[in-house]
Design a protein around this motif. Sequence first.
Motif, PDB file in Angstrom:
ATOM      1  N   TYR A   1      23.079 -62.391 -19.104  1.00 36.26           N
ATOM      2  CA  TYR A   1      23.714 -62.316 -17.784  1.00 36.26           C
ATOM      3  C   TYR A   1      23.877 -60.860 -17.340  1.00 36.26           C
ATOM      4  N   ARG A   2      24.351 -60.025 -18.237  1.00 34.58           N
ATOM      5  CA  ARG A   2      24.571 -58.619 -17.869  1.00 34.58           C
ATOM      6  C   ARG A   2      23.256 -57.919 -17.541  1.00 34.58           C
TER       7      ARG A   2
ATOM      8  N   ASP B   1      25.743 -64.054 -22.623  1.00 30.21           N
ATOM      9  CA  ASP B   1      26.459 -62.992 -21.923  1.00 30.21           C
ATOM     10  C   ASP B   1      25.600 -61.737 -21.778  1.00 30.21           C
TER      11      ASP B   1
ATOM     12  N   TYR C   1      24.556 -72.870 -18.967  1.00 30.80           N
ATOM     13  CA  TYR C   1      25.453 -71.720 -18.906  1.00 30.80           C
ATOM     14  C   TYR C   1      25.806 -71.461 -17.445  1.00 30.80           C
TER      15      TYR C   1
ATOM     16  N   TRP D   1      27.275 -69.358 -14.594  1.00 30.87           N
ATOM     17  CA  TRP D   1      27.533 -67.942 -14.361  1.00 30.87           C
ATOM     18  C   TRP D   1      28.718 -67.767 -13.426  1.00 30.87           C
TER      19      TRP D   1
ATOM     20  N   VAL E   1      15.479 -63.201 -12.927  1.00 29.50           N
ATOM     21  CA  VAL E   1      15.758 -64.034 -14.103  1.00 29.50           C
ATOM     22  C   VAL E   1      14.475 -64.263 -14.898  1.00 29.50           C
TER      23      VAL E   1
END
Length: 475
Positions: free
Chosen positions: A192-193, A189, A153, A155, A171
């Motif tokens: 990530y947020r 997503d 993924y 970013w 993380v």
Amino acid sequence: MTSLRILTQGGSLAPNDLRQLAGWAQDYGLTTLEISNRQELLLSPPSKTIREDLARRVQALGLQTDETEPMAQNIVSSLPATDVFAGTPWLTAGVYLDILTQFRTIRPKLKINLVDPAQTLVSPFTGNINVVASPEAGYWYVLLRPSGSVRRYAWPILLESESIGAFVQVVERHYFQNAVDTGVRATADTFYRAVMADFQGNTRRVTQEMTLPDSTIPIYEGFHRGPSGNYWLGLFRKSFTFPLAFIEALCDLCRETRVGQLYLTPYKTLLIKEIRDADRPAWDRLLGRFGIRTNVPAWQLNWQLPNNDTQAIALKNQILHQLDDTDVRTDGLSFAINVPFSEAAAQVVIQQNGSPESFDIYQRAGHSTTNDQYVLVARSQPLTQLTESIRQLSLAYYERLTAPLLPDLPVDDKPVEQPARQIYECPSCRSRYDAQYGEPHRGIVPGTTFEQLSAAYACGVCDSDKATFIEKWLT
């Protein structure tokens, strides 16, 4: 007894430290060491008591081991490639070292890759957190890959060099709070947020797509002139092990010739830089004294194998012997045996499919070793047929160098990332038992089902009981 993993500083190690390690290991009766495909040193103590004692000594040198930190992962970096291979102009050895210093008090449990995309010695995407240098000085692309997955993924941020250590901590905190395989984490997503809401470091938006050079197998063995005019030397062993007596002599010669650092590569090789012309005869004498070859044929070097896997080494040697006898050319192709797809840095992957005598062959849909999915090109090949299958792959490769690589072998209609299969995961440290690979270093051959394991079986990392393992499926 599992190997003792000794972590390094992004693949670099002081000769004096390695000299001390080699001496201690010999005191306990060990004769060889191995370099792991994540730039660690591997020693195989004969007992738990010796393992613990050796780990205490190593710790006194300021080096970390998996005895004191069972889940600790080595940070893989392309630091060994600096001043040897082409690189991103702003990314110097000093930049790497400044970043690695951020991890002196951080003990990552996820696999971290810190990589220059311009070089080909270190694959950028075999980690869980892959930090890849961007064209913008001091900033890095970020690509995350959950454990066991082949999906990455990317970013939409560039991460500043000085913030990498803090970013990894955030993380990991969110990652281990929400197990990646259980569906608790809804989407990439949302993850990530959550991370970015908690992260206070410096970032910029990605404005330029990451580009990678055409993947090639690097020349990483033998004597070569470096940019400074001095030599660099790469040392490869077919057994992937180095005699400890040789390691001691090598470190002594480093001190005598003022070589201040040694480097470990994911190809399980040693790399020595800045060998002066005047010192070249001394290095030749050292190699001759211990029978260490240079100018190893290229077809011996383009293989990726698991750590401590004598069966994989034997299979590789058998295939190479047959390829040599039949004059099959494999230059430009790279191969892996029993390496998980998520960590493979090769174009062709050979996997046992449940039987020690039966193999599946996968190949990337394109020429790159860093992009494209794997395609199943040959299923349930007997050992006697492997060489012929590789010969056909090689012929197709040379005929279609300008086209997508889809050889004339039986092939499924769709690319596959990883066959769906059952595995068992330790609830304490999340290490896994996968029947496809077994645990050869513990005497458990590939193809041994979890049910066939003794009731006394325990996690090789944290000793958790077999009964506590959780059944999962990889897709």
